[in-house]
Design a protein around this motif. Structure first.
Motif, PDB file in Angstrom:
ATOM      1  N   SER A 231      49.475  58.907  38.051  1.00 34.24           N
ATOM      2  CA  SER A 231      49.043  58.234  39.195  1.00 34.24           C
ATOM      3  C   SER A 231      48.495  56.626  38.868  1.00 34.24           C
ATOM      4  O   SER A 231      48.701  56.291  37.903  1.00 34.24           O
ATOM      5  CB  SER A 231      47.805  58.783  39.996  1.00 34.24           C
ATOM      6  OG  SER A 231      46.808  58.784  39.130  1.00 34.24           O
ATOM      7  N   THR A 232      48.198  55.872  39.810  1.00 36.70           N
ATOM      8  CA  THR A 232      47.661  54.622  39.683  1.00 36.70           C
ATOM      9  C   THR A 232      45.996  54.575  39.475  1.00 36.70           C
ATOM     10  O   THR A 232      45.754  53.423  39.037  1.00 36.70           O
ATOM     11  CB  THR A 232      47.799  53.784  40.870  1.00 36.70           C
ATOM     12  OG1 THR A 232      47.325  54.256  41.902  1.00 36.70           O
ATOM     13  CG2 THR A 232      49.390  53.694  41.256  1.00 36.70           C
ATOM     14  N   SER A 233      45.562  55.833  39.155  1.00 31.55           N
ATOM     15  CA  SER A 233      44.085  55.737  39.035  1.00 31.55           C
ATOM     16  C   SER A 233      43.487  55.273  37.670  1.00 31.55           C
ATOM     17  O   SER A 233      44.265  55.539  36.648  1.00 31.55           O
ATOM     18  CB  SER A 233      43.765  57.324  39.177  1.00 31.55           C
ATOM     19  OG  SER A 233      42.129  57.262  38.968  1.00 31.55           O
ATOM     20  N   GLU A 234      42.730  54.720  37.756  1.00 31.61           N
ATOM     21  CA  GLU A 234      42.049  54.147  36.531  1.00 31.61           C
ATOM     22  C   GLU A 234      40.922  54.981  35.733  1.00 31.61           C
ATOM     23  O   GLU A 234      40.579  54.701  34.894  1.00 31.61           O
ATOM     24  CB  GLU A 234      41.138  52.612  36.699  1.00 31.61           C
ATOM     25  CG  GLU A 234      42.272  51.558  37.270  1.00 31.61           C
ATOM     26  CD  GLU A 234      41.415  50.465  37.107  1.00 31.61           C
ATOM     27  OE1 GLU A 234      40.726  50.275  37.554  1.00 31.61           O
ATOM     28  OE2 GLU A 234      42.294  49.291  36.788  1.00 31.61           O
ATOM     29  N   GLU A 235      40.675  56.251  36.527  1.00 33.38           N
ATOM     30  CA  GLU A 235      39.555  57.114  36.083  1.00 33.38           C
ATOM     31  C   GLU A 235      40.360  57.688  34.971  1.00 33.38           C
ATOM     32  O   GLU A 235      41.426  58.185  34.966  1.00 33.38           O
ATOM     33  CB  GLU A 235      39.387  58.102  37.224  1.00 33.38           C
ATOM     34  CG  GLU A 235      38.708  57.487  38.497  1.00 33.38           C
ATOM     35  CD  GLU A 235      37.327  56.813  38.245  1.00 33.38           C
ATOM     36  OE1 GLU A 235      36.534  57.533  37.318  1.00 33.38           O
ATOM     37  OE2 GLU A 235      36.791  55.981  38.824  1.00 33.38           O
ATOM     38  N   ASP A 236      39.453  58.224  33.878  1.00 38.33           N
ATOM     39  CA  ASP A 236      39.957  58.973  32.863  1.00 38.33           C
ATOM     40  C   ASP A 236      39.071  60.246  32.495  1.00 38.33           C
ATOM     41  O   ASP A 236      39.310  60.834  31.603  1.00 38.33           O
ATOM     42  CB  ASP A 236      39.877  58.009  31.598  1.00 38.33           C
ATOM     43  CG  ASP A 236      38.518  57.572  31.196  1.00 38.33           C
ATOM     44  OD1 ASP A 236      37.716  57.632  32.028  1.00 38.33           O
ATOM     45  OD2 ASP A 236      38.362  56.788  29.997  1.00 38.33           O
ATOM     46  N   ASP A 237      38.328  60.909  33.646  1.00 40.83           N
ATOM     47  CA  ASP A 237      37.499  62.008  33.319  1.00 40.83           C
ATOM     48  C   ASP A 237      38.642  63.122  33.142  1.00 40.83           C
ATOM     49  O   ASP A 237      38.029  64.218  32.721  1.00 40.83           O
ATOM     50  CB  ASP A 237      36.598  62.030  34.459  1.00 40.83           C
ATOM     51  CG  ASP A 237      37.206  62.064  35.678  1.00 40.83           C
ATOM     52  OD1 ASP A 237      38.081  61.737  35.968  1.00 40.83           O
ATOM     53  OD2 ASP A 237      36.549  62.544  36.685  1.00 40.83           O
ATOM     54  N   TRP A 238      39.803  63.084  33.764  1.00 37.83           N
ATOM     55  CA  TRP A 238      40.952  64.076  33.771  1.00 37.83           C
ATOM     56  C   TRP A 238      42.163  63.336  34.165  1.00 37.83           C
ATOM     57  O   TRP A 238      42.351  62.429  34.527  1.00 37.83           O
ATOM     58  CB  TRP A 238      40.734  65.171  34.734  1.00 37.83           C
ATOM     59  CG  TRP A 238      40.541  65.062  35.934  1.00 37.83           C
ATOM     60  CD1 TRP A 238      39.444  64.662  36.704  1.00 37.83           C
ATOM     61  CD2 TRP A 238      41.315  65.285  37.254  1.00 37.83           C
ATOM     62  NE1 TRP A 238      39.523  64.581  38.175  1.00 37.83           N
ATOM     63  CE2 TRP A 238      40.956  64.987  38.179  1.00 37.83           C
ATOM     64  CE3 TRP A 238      42.913  65.477  37.153  1.00 37.83           C
ATOM     65  CZ2 TRP A 238      41.564  64.835  39.324  1.00 37.83           C
ATOM     66  CZ3 TRP A 238      43.275  65.394  38.314  1.00 37.83           C
ATOM     67  CH2 TRP A 238      42.879  65.143  39.447  1.00 37.83           C
ATOM     68  N   GLN A 239      43.360  64.042  33.609  1.00 42.36           N
ATOM     69  CA  GLN A 239      44.766  63.298  33.195  1.00 42.36           C
ATOM     70  C   GLN A 239      45.179  63.327  34.877  1.00 42.36           C
ATOM     71  O   GLN A 239      45.599  64.467  35.255  1.00 42.36           O
ATOM     72  CB  GLN A 239      45.567  63.936  32.524  1.00 42.36           C
ATOM     73  CG  GLN A 239      46.813  63.054  32.245  1.00 42.36           C
ATOM     74  CD  GLN A 239      47.689  63.677  31.223  1.00 42.36           C
ATOM     75  OE1 GLN A 239      46.992  64.202  30.232  1.00 42.36           O
ATOM     76  NE2 GLN A 239      48.961  63.109  31.304  1.00 42.36           N
ATOM     77  N   ARG A 240      44.926  62.147  35.761  1.00 40.03           N
ATOM     78  CA  ARG A 240      45.376  62.344  37.049  1.00 40.03           C
ATOM     79  C   ARG A 240      46.760  62.020  37.096  1.00 40.03           C
ATOM     80  O   ARG A 240      47.247  61.085  37.829  1.00 40.03           O
ATOM     81  CB  ARG A 240      44.200  61.406  37.630  1.00 40.03           C
ATOM     82  CG  ARG A 240      42.828  61.790  37.687  1.00 40.03           C
ATOM     83  CD  ARG A 240      42.138  60.755  37.969  1.00 40.03           C
ATOM     84  NE  ARG A 240      40.560  60.881  37.806  1.00 40.03           N
ATOM     85  CZ  ARG A 240      39.681  61.359  38.714  1.00 40.03           C
ATOM     86  NH1 ARG A 240      40.337  61.327  39.880  1.00 40.03           N
ATOM     87  NH2 ARG A 240      38.615  61.709  38.573  1.00 40.03           N
ATOM     88  N   ASP A 241      47.645  63.100  36.857  1.00 41.84           N
ATOM     89  CA  ASP A 241      49.075  62.828  37.261  1.00 41.84           C
ATOM     90  C   ASP A 241      49.567  63.555  38.426  1.00 41.84           C
ATOM     91  O   ASP A 241      48.580  64.493  39.081  1.00 41.84           O
ATOM     92  CB  ASP A 241      49.880  63.315  35.887  1.00 41.84           C
ATOM     93  CG  ASP A 241      49.727  64.652  35.557  1.00 41.84           C
ATOM     94  OD1 ASP A 241      49.233  65.435  36.212  1.00 41.84           O
ATOM     95  OD2 ASP A 241      49.894  65.044  34.314  1.00 41.84           O
TER      96      ASP A 241
END
Length: 336
Positions: A231-241
Motif C-alpha cells: 500500500s502507499t501507507s507510511e506506517e510501519d507497525d505492521w506490513q500494510r500490503d
C-alpha cells in the motif's frame, strides 16, 4: 449506471473502441464477475456517452465471498457521488482510478477513507501520476496518497495503439486482477491477461526504486506482471500490503457482525462469552484457510463490559496474518 454483463452489452452502451470498453473487457479478462458489472460515463457536451468519452475511473464492489459488483465512474465528482448508491455496509471491494491526475488520487483517497468509516471496506487503486511529462522517471517516483487502503502503480501505459490513437492503460486489467481474486490469493508477482507490450521497460533496479516510493511496479518480462502488493501507507507497525489489508478487513467485519448481533441483549457474562466464542470460531476458520497463524499464542479475543458504561461492551481482537514469500535468499555450499 448501466448494467453490462457481456461484451455485447459493453459495446452497445459505450462503443466498440472506447477506453471505457477496453477497461471493462480487460477487467473481465482478469477476474471481474460479469454478473455484477455496471458502468457510468460522463456525457460529452451534454450528449449521451459515446466511444469518445474518456474513462477516468473504475471501481469494484465485492458482495459476499465470491461475487463482484463493478461500477465505472468518470471524474472526481463522480468518484464522490456514485459509489454511495452502490456500496453497502459490510461489503468489501476495489476502487480503481484510471486517470493519473493528482487531484483524482486525492479525491479517491478521501472517498475510500470516508466509505471505510461506514464499514464499506473498499480499497483504492490508481495510476501514480507521471513525473516526467507523460512518462515516469523511476528514480523520482513517489506515492501521492498515504493510506493502507490505497495502492498506486507505475508505469501503466502500453505501447502506442495506432487505431485507438492512445497509449492503452493497464489499470482496468489491474483492477480486475485484484478485485477478482479470492482472499486466499495474495496477488503478488501476478501476471495480467490481455495486455500488450509496455511503453517503458522496468529493470530490477527500477522496480526497487518504484517500491521505495511506496508504488507498485508494473514490469514486463515475457509477461506483464504486478511485482508487489504494498500500500502507499507510511506506517510501519505492521506490513500494510493488499494481502494483510484484506485479512484485517475480514476480521473487522467479523467483529462488526458479532457486535451488531449483541445489540438488545442483556449485558452479562453469558452474552459476552457467547460473542467471544463466535469470534474465536471465525478466527479458527481463517486459520484453516491459511490466512492467520494458528496456535494458542497466535490470537486472542476479549469481550468485556465498559467499566464506565453498563450499556457498552468493548471487543478486543489480536491475530497474526500469515506471511507471503516475497524474497528468496539462496546459500550454496560447495564441498571439497
Amino acid at each position: 449506471a448501466v448494467q453490462v454483463s457481456s461484451r455485447r452489452a459493453v459495446t452497445s452502451a459505450f462503443g466498440s473502441d472506447s477506453e471505457l470498453t477496453d477497461a471493462i473487457l480487460n477487467a473481465f479478462g482478469n477476474g471481474a464477475n460479469t454478473a455484477f458489472t455496471y458502468a457510468v460515463a460522463l456525457p460529452s457536451e451534454g450528449e449521451t456517452a459515446t466511444d469518445t468519452t474518456p474513462l477516468e475511473a473504475v471501481f469494484s464492489v465485492q458482495r459476499g465471498d465470491d461475487n463482484d459488483d463493478w461500477d465505472f465512474l468518470s471524474d472526481s465528482e463522480e468518484i464522490n457521488r456514485a459509489p454511495k448508491d452502490v456500496v453497502s455496509e459490510g461489503e468489501t471491494g476495489v476502487y480503481g482510478v484510471l486517470t493519473r491526475d493528482e487531484e483524482d488520487v486525492q479525491t479517491l483517497e478521501e472517498q475510500v477513507e470516508l466509505q471505510r468509516g461506514d464499514y464499506k471496506m473498499v480499497k483504492g487503486f490508481v495510476a501514480n501520476p507521471p513525473n516526467d511529462g507523460d512518462k515516469w522517471d523511476f528514480a523520482g517516483v513517489e506515492a501521492e496518497s498515504n493510506s493502507s487502503a490505497m495502492y498506486e502503480f507505475a508505469p501503466v501505459d502500453q505501447r502506442w495503439d495506432e487505431d485507438a490513437e492512445r497509449y492503452p492503460t493497464v489499470m482496468g486489467a489491474v483492477t480486475g486482477l485484484f478485485a477478482g481474486n479470492d482472499i486466499t490469493n495474495p496477488v503478488y508477482n501476478s501476471s495480467l491477461s490481455g495486455v500488450g507490450e509496455m511503453r517503458q521497460v522496468v529493470s530490477r533496479a527500477d522496480a526497487n526504486e518504484i517500491r521505495d516510493g511506496r508504488v507498485i511496479p508494473v514490469k514486463e518480462n515475457g509477461t506483464v506482471r504486478i511485482v508487489d502488493n504494498q500500500s502507499t501507507s507510511e506506517e510501519d507497525d505492521w506490513q500494510r500490503d493488499f494481502w494483510r489489508r484484506r485479512i484485517v478487513d475480514r476480521v473487522i467485519l467479523i467483529a462488526r457482525e458479532v457486535g451488531e448481533a449483541m445489540l438488545g441483549s442483556i449485558n452479562d457474562s453469558q452474552t459476552r462469552r457467547a460473542a467471544e466464542r463466535q469470534i474465536e470460531k471465525q478466527l479458527r476458520g481463517l486459520a484453516r484457510d491459511r490466512l492467520l497463524e494458528s496456535g494458542s499464542d497466535a490470537s486472542f479475543v476479549s469481550v468485556e463490559q465498559d467499566p464506565s458504561d453498563p450499556d457498552k461492551v468493548i471487543i478486543d481482537i489480536g491475530f497474526t496474518p500469515q506471511g507471503v514469500v516475497k524474497r528468496v535468499e539462496t546459500d550454496i555450499v560447495i564441498n571439497t
